[in-house]
Design an enzyme around this catalytic site. Structure first.
Site, PDB file in Angstrom:
ATOM      1  N   SER A 118       0.846  -1.193   0.000  1.00 51.59           N
ATOM      2  CA  SER A 118       0.000   0.000   0.000  1.00 51.59           C
ATOM      3  C   SER A 118       0.888   1.252   0.000  1.00 51.59           C
ATOM      4  CB  SER A 118      -0.949  -0.044   1.197  1.00 51.59           C
ATOM      5  OG  SER A 118      -2.020   0.858   1.036  1.00 51.59           O
ATOM      6  N   ASP A 263      -9.400  -6.122  -4.432  1.00 53.98           N
ATOM      7  CA  ASP A 263      -8.924  -4.977  -3.657  1.00 53.98           C
ATOM      8  C   ASP A 263      -9.821  -3.776  -3.932  1.00 53.98           C
ATOM      9  OD1 ASP A 263      -7.504  -2.866  -2.481  1.00 53.98           O
ATOM     10  OD2 ASP A 263      -5.556  -3.701  -3.052  1.00 53.98           O
ATOM     11  N   HIS A 291      -7.183  -6.167  -0.102  1.00 52.95           N
ATOM     12  CA  HIS A 291      -6.024  -5.267  -0.042  1.00 52.95           C
ATOM     13  C   HIS A 291      -4.844  -5.849   0.742  1.00 52.95           C
ATOM     14  CE1 HIS A 291      -4.040  -1.464  -0.529  1.00 52.95           C
ATOM     15  NE2 HIS A 291      -3.987  -1.214   0.771  1.00 52.95           N
TER      16      HIS A 291
END
Length: 356
Positions: A118, A263, A291
């Site tokens: 991320s 995601d 995610h």
């Protein structure tokens, strides 16, 4: 969608025997006057794991013991996160990359494979750009910074008025109540004719991890650091820091992309765009994952990473090649994929150059 993993045939997968949890240590170093926490385990070549926004190094708890069988695993809490100090400081992506370099130097590591999730993926890319002499390989996991697109909730939180609502997280009972509500909604039956992308299960696929992150934000100092970090990378239009314009610098660097195809924070098609802009990269798709693919299937994640590292020798930094790459710039004609994807990549390039 099946995984796309070009390259030579794979050698037999190594056995995965986790080290004892007691061998994973939480240690601290004070750098520039700020205490920085990190998890460390194992021995061998260094593997740096960088977590996402609002998260901390505990997010890697299930994979550190496995990876530590083969590597020295270093998983820091970014400044402003976890057990690290949370000062009023610079929370930009370049500043985080500087912090990773400083910690590695203190620990005596000058060569490392970087794994970023991320926001940590954006930090990993920035680290490769700022400190190419340190980097041997790169693994991007649901990485931020591919294009401006991001979950609308993050755009809203970046606004001055909207973020005040999150102060309610400090009220006792609010976070546990949200956990119960999210779990109930995720388990709710699918309504007839409801779009697949809008089912409760899909929209709340990562609710346990997201609630874990929200729980940490109940601390006022953690929340303030979270807001400064978010505003450094996201505004009302989306992600303000993107990486496509410098992807060409990874030309000789082994790159692995890992993404969950469900995601909802950073959409899966970002993986396809990054794979197109980094033609030599490998893309591993975790079907049904959101995610946090390394939490959905930790053992598979470790097998994929260890296999990738075993098939690719560490890059040796070449200053003449680096100069050549910077002088030549990107070559969009070398991008791969179908026409629609290539068109989106080129539009993203233009968007990066648009200051409005």
């Amino acid at each position: 969608m099946p995984s796309r993993t070009p390259g030579p045939s794979k050698p037999p997968a190594p056995a995965l025997r986790p080290v004892s949890d007691t061998d994973v240590r939480i240690e601290y170093h004070t750098i520039h006057g700020y205490r920085r926490a990190y998890r460390i385990a194992g021995s061998g070549p260094a593997l740096l794991l960088i977590h996402g926004i609002g998260d901390n190094s505990s997010t890697w708890d299930e994979v550190i013991p496995i990876l530590a069988q083969h590597y020295t695993v270093i998983a820091p809490d970014l400044l402003g996160h976890g057990r690290s100090d949370k000062p009023r400081a610079d929370y930009s992506v370049p500043a985080f990359a500087n912090g990773m370099r400083d910690l590695l130097v203190v620990l005596g590591h000058t060569k490392v494979t970087v794994v970023g999730h991320s926001l940590g993926g954006g930090v990993a890319m920035q680290f490769c750009y700022q400190f190419p002499r340190f980097v041997e390989r790169l693994v991007l996991v649901a990485a931020g910074g591919v294009t401006r697109e991001v979950n609308p909730a993050l755009r809203l939180i970046s606004l001055p008025v909207v973020h005040q609502a999150l102060s309610a997280l400090r009220i006792p009972g609010v976070v546990p109540g949200l956990r119960v509500a999210a779990k109930a909604v995720a388990a709710a039956p699918v309504l007839p004719f409801a779009p697949v992308t809008a089912t409760p299960k899909r929209l709340l696929a990562d609710h346990e991890d997201l609630m874990r992150v929200l729980g940490d934000l109940a601390d006022p100092t953690a929340y303030a650091a979270f807001l400064r970090t978010l505003r450094a990378v996201v505004d009302w239009r989306g992600q303000s820091v993107t990486m496509l314009d410098r992807c060409y610098l990874t030309e000789r660097l082994p790159v692995l992309l890992i993404w969950g195809d469900e995601d909802i924070v950073i959409p899966y098609h970002h993986a396809e765009l990054a794979h197109s802009a980094i033609p030599h990269s490998e893309l591993e798709t975790f079907e049904g994952a959101g995610h946090f693919p390394f939490r959905d299937d930790p053992e598979r994640f470790c097998r994929v990473v260890i296999d990738f590292l075993s098939r690719h020798d560490p890059i040796v930094f070449d200053p003449l090649n680096w100069r050549h790459l910077l002088s030549e710039g990107a070559h969009p004609q070398d991008f791969i994929d179908d026409e629609d994807t290539l068109e989106i990549v080129m539009e993203a390039f233009e968007d990066e150059r648009n200051a409005t």
